[in-house]
Design a protein around this motif. Sequence first.
Motif, PDB file in Angstrom:
ATOM      1  N   PHE A   1       0.888  -1.089  -0.095  1.00 57.91           N
ATOM      2  CA  PHE A   1      -0.161   0.128   0.183  1.00 57.91           C
ATOM      3  C   PHE A   1       0.861   1.255  -0.066  1.00 57.91           C
ATOM      4  O   PHE A   1       0.522   2.182  -0.570  1.00 57.91           O
ATOM      5  CB  PHE A   1      -1.009   0.174   1.072  1.00 57.91           C
ATOM      6  N   ASP A   2       1.958   1.155   0.580  1.00 53.65           N
ATOM      7  CA  ASP A   2       2.974   2.251   0.857  1.00 53.65           C
ATOM      8  C   ASP A   2       4.134   2.391  -0.314  1.00 53.65           C
ATOM      9  O   ASP A   2       4.925   3.369  -0.392  1.00 53.65           O
ATOM     10  CB  ASP A   2       3.394   2.553   2.264  1.00 53.65           C
ATOM     11  N   ARG A   3       3.790   1.413  -1.065  1.00 50.23           N
ATOM     12  CA  ARG A   3       4.881   1.264  -2.268  1.00 50.23           C
ATOM     13  C   ARG A   3       6.210   1.644  -1.787  1.00 50.23           C
ATOM     14  O   ARG A   3       7.058   2.577  -2.344  1.00 50.23           O
ATOM     15  CB  ARG A   3       4.214   2.364  -3.390  1.00 50.23           C
TER      16      ARG A   3
ATOM     17  N   VAL B   1       3.060   6.095  11.665  1.00 45.29           N
ATOM     18  CA  VAL B   1       2.857   7.221  10.329  1.00 45.29           C
ATOM     19  C   VAL B   1       3.454   6.607   9.260  1.00 45.29           C
ATOM     20  O   VAL B   1       4.681   5.960   9.060  1.00 45.29           O
ATOM     21  CB  VAL B   1       3.632   8.485  10.828  1.00 45.29           C
ATOM     22  N   PRO B   2       2.377   6.436   8.238  1.00 47.46           N
ATOM     23  CA  PRO B   2       2.936   5.720   7.022  1.00 47.46           C
ATOM     24  C   PRO B   2       4.045   6.731   6.112  1.00 47.46           C
ATOM     25  O   PRO B   2       3.952   8.041   6.574  1.00 47.46           O
ATOM     26  CB  PRO B   2       1.818   5.668   6.127  1.00 47.46           C
ATOM     27  N   THR B   3       4.977   5.944   5.469  1.00 41.84           N
ATOM     28  CA  THR B   3       5.921   6.562   4.837  1.00 41.84           C
ATOM     29  C   THR B   3       5.743   6.247   3.150  1.00 41.84           C
ATOM     30  O   THR B   3       6.360   5.585   2.685  1.00 41.84           O
ATOM     31  CB  THR B   3       7.066   6.462   5.221  1.00 41.84           C
ATOM     32  N   PRO B   4       4.663   6.785   2.611  1.00 38.30           N
ATOM     33  CA  PRO B   4       4.415   6.742   1.068  1.00 38.30           C
ATOM     34  C   PRO B   4       5.555   6.517   0.314  1.00 38.30           C
ATOM     35  O   PRO B   4       6.242   7.643   0.353  1.00 38.30           O
ATOM     36  CB  PRO B   4       3.341   7.444   0.645  1.00 38.30           C
ATOM     37  N   ASP B   5       5.980   5.785  -0.467  1.00 38.58           N
ATOM     38  CA  ASP B   5       7.094   5.778  -1.289  1.00 38.58           C
ATOM     39  C   ASP B   5       8.422   5.790  -0.498  1.00 38.58           C
ATOM     40  O   ASP B   5       9.409   6.148  -1.015  1.00 38.58           O
ATOM     41  CB  ASP B   5       6.908   6.761  -2.159  1.00 38.58           C
TER      42      ASP B   5
ATOM     43  N   ILE C   1       4.482   2.874   9.800  1.00 41.17           N
ATOM     44  CA  ILE C   1       3.690   2.070   9.203  1.00 41.17           C
ATOM     45  C   ILE C   1       2.202   2.599   9.193  1.00 41.17           C
ATOM     46  O   ILE C   1       2.091   3.706  10.023  1.00 41.17           O
ATOM     47  CB  ILE C   1       3.500   0.656   9.755  1.00 41.17           C
ATOM     48  N   GLY C   2       1.250   2.439   8.483  1.00 42.23           N
ATOM     49  CA  GLY C   2      -0.181   3.151   8.482  1.00 42.23           C
ATOM     50  C   GLY C   2      -1.004   2.510   8.080  1.00 42.23           C
ATOM     51  O   GLY C   2      -1.054   1.029   7.827  1.00 42.23           O
ATOM     52  N   GLY C   3      -2.313   2.595   7.920  1.00 37.83           N
ATOM     53  CA  GLY C   3      -3.510   2.390   7.202  1.00 37.83           C
ATOM     54  C   GLY C   3      -4.090   1.246   8.550  1.00 37.83           C
ATOM     55  O   GLY C   3      -3.701   1.341   9.497  1.00 37.83           O
TER      56      GLY C   3
END
Lengths: 438, 438
Positions: free
Chosen positions: B58-60, B169-173, B195-197
């Motif tokens: 999800f966070d690629r 806290v997600p770290t997208p890309d 991490i998130g979601g």
Amino acid sequence: MIQIRKLDSTAIDFQETLDALLAFEAETDFAIEQAVTGIIAQVRARGDEAVVEYTNKFDRIPNGGAADLKAFEIGQAELDAALAALPDAQRAALQTAAERIRVFHERQKQELQGFTYTEADGTILGQRITALDRVGIYVPGGKAAYPSSVLMNAIPAKVAGVGEIVMVVPTPDGVKNQMVLAAAAIAGVDRVIGIGGAQAVAALAYGTESIQPVDKIVGPGNAYVAAAKRRVFGAVGIDMIAGPSEILVVCDGTTDPDWVAMDLFSQAEHDELAQAILLCPDADYIAQVEASIQKLLPTMPRQDTIRTSLTDRGALVKVRDMDEACEIANAIAAEHLEISAEEPQQWADKIRHAGAMFLGRFSSESLGDYCCGPNHVLPTSRTARFSSPLGVYDFQKRSSVIQVSEAGAQTLGKVAAELAYGEGLQAHARSAELRLKS
Amino acid sequence: MIQIRKLDSTAIDFQETLDALLAFEAETDFAIEQAVTGIIAQVRARGDEAVVEYTNKFDRIPNGGAADLKAFEIGQAELDAALAALPDAQRAALQTAAERIRVFHERQKQELQGFTYTEADGTILGQRITALDRVGIYVPGGKAAYPSSVLMNAIPAKVAGVGEIVMVVPTPDGVKNQMVLAAAAIAGVDRVIGIGGAQAVAALAYGTESIQPVDKIVGPGNAYVAAAKRRVFGAVGIDMIAGPSEILVVCDGTTDPDWVAMDLFSQAEHDELAQAILLCPDADYIAQVEASIQKLLPTMPRQDTIRTSLTDRGALVKVRDMDEACEIANAIAAEHLEISAEEPQQWADKIRHAGAMFLGRFSSESLGDYCCGPNHVLPTSRTARFSSPLGVYDFQKRSSVIQVSEAGAQTLGKVAAELAYGEGLQAHARSAELRLKS
């Protein structure tokens, strides 16, 4: 003979066994969810008419059912008559309980007064406490109709200063529980309506022609009521959805074993899912409690329920020492925790999580259930880790108050603008900057 | 040009129009519900492994993704480095904001101390306040990553005395928001995981090999996070699921119209569903605010969002007088209420329902959003009727304490037994009676 589970904290699989015993997850019943969704939609669309239809049907209202919602109103005169008709001892007991509950909850109210402080530059900050305008209290009908619950739910709302308390209570087959009505009279409930189920919850949440919407709904109910409360949450506030009731007795082995056995029974008699557990470092004493259980069980009118509850979900647990008992008690985070011991305070000091603590051997849970003063609506299923007994604070809410002085706006404005630009919220920044003197 | 709705409280359909404007019901998206149910089940069954898989996907996460959960840990050194690397002005602003938030929340803590009282017969009753053991703070990644939210969620928990604060806290890309990490350092968060979601919510609620379960999860998130929080509620506590943000400005017509226009923008720029409403008794003044809106809108970087929000959900409302404005404000029960007026206290006294009140023309909402001290996590969608700003009290819970003396058990036991027999709970009655001296 009853087979009651005996555990030892030194067993290699103790933690696993205990976890399995404590595990309780309310299952989601989709048929109930669906039915409740339909009922709520109907009440929102058709108001009184839908409430009357459902009530006539589900509560089997006699003589072909009621024609309108007015027929379900239970007026003040009827409440007063129910109170007057109670046996003297019962009326006096209810009044004593109500007065003690009121006194305890007044202390809760005193504690929460709000505050205000003024900073050097004249900026005023504070927190204001206000009561809810209107509250709905759900009271189950039929066999689980408890007048003590009316007192425990209504009196904190009354003490908080709620403008209007509306009680709903179904009257299955048209039968009204007189002791419940008497309790409503004592508690000062403003309006009583003889309706129940998801339709009553929907009417309270969204309003109908003759019922104004409330701001919060509290009180226990069956699976339909619980599902309806979950669904209307957000439109109105709700209290916790309670799981099965629990008692945990931590005993040092100095209490009459009959007392402890009866305390376990008093929880187990509630229903078959109720949970009663004893923690004790003394194996001989545990054997005595077990003997008391065997001896006393046949004398109990609700022995079938008690037997099932104790067999399925109860346990007598031998622990290493009282310190370990306290550790386990924290992990269990019981709704009711009895510390039946000499000098109980030393152990109470080690407890972080419990809905209510009953200290010393004279503090049986049953006294707290009815008349000590603290609320008997308590967090179940380990939720005492993060939630509290029902209280005056559940019928109040806080508002922040911010009055920034012109001088304050000069310093705060620069800080806010810096952070707002950092977050990419330029209108926030400009709004702060407009208040700066150039 | 922007078309902004103008209403008049004397119009025959005013109430209906206002109700329609205020109506907001979060739709249930069954696809999201289903996805979230699956994710939670996987995390419960497979722990770390499932969390890593979902996060990589999800966070690629670049370079083929992380091998284990350890790779997502963001250690104290990294937080400290993020803080040190901030521009000085930004770091100072964050620190000032954090200190002011801490001071305000310390006042909340002082207010709630618990109590104990002893009755004439020696019975002791009381209420004990304890902090939660472990709390999870969800911080969104990407464009809605707000360091101010880290402060507003973590500092009250810290002040409450929570044992461990875990932030996800997600770290997208694979990109980390440095200002968010800096805020975590300032707030004293104990552990940060990238991490998130729904997978992060599930991990916090139920625990995995490397994440201990928390007792409560707070903080905003997208629709998946909100659905996951709703679903784990009960196993852990959660804060309110927030709706779109709102501002209501009540103005007597004495504030610079540019200021009011910008205050409305500061809410509208949040997102297209945000709501900004002005109530004012002065039609000429409303026209001036409208002119300011037209003039200032083209200067705003987020003008597209502001335009949609104001067009779809905003309104300028002419009211009869300031008293009527206060009545309407109570019905709206806004998240943010600005009383932009001379002598604002006279109007504030009439307000019963608001998340936060901003009094006087220097108290722009944006100051409160960042640095006045009170919390910016506030009840939305009219829930200020029954709920409160996030506060220290959200990270504390109460336990009742009941220590009945032998003498107390004699009087209370009779009352409890009377009521227990009345309710058909004989074990309760016997448990009380066993404590009576014969």
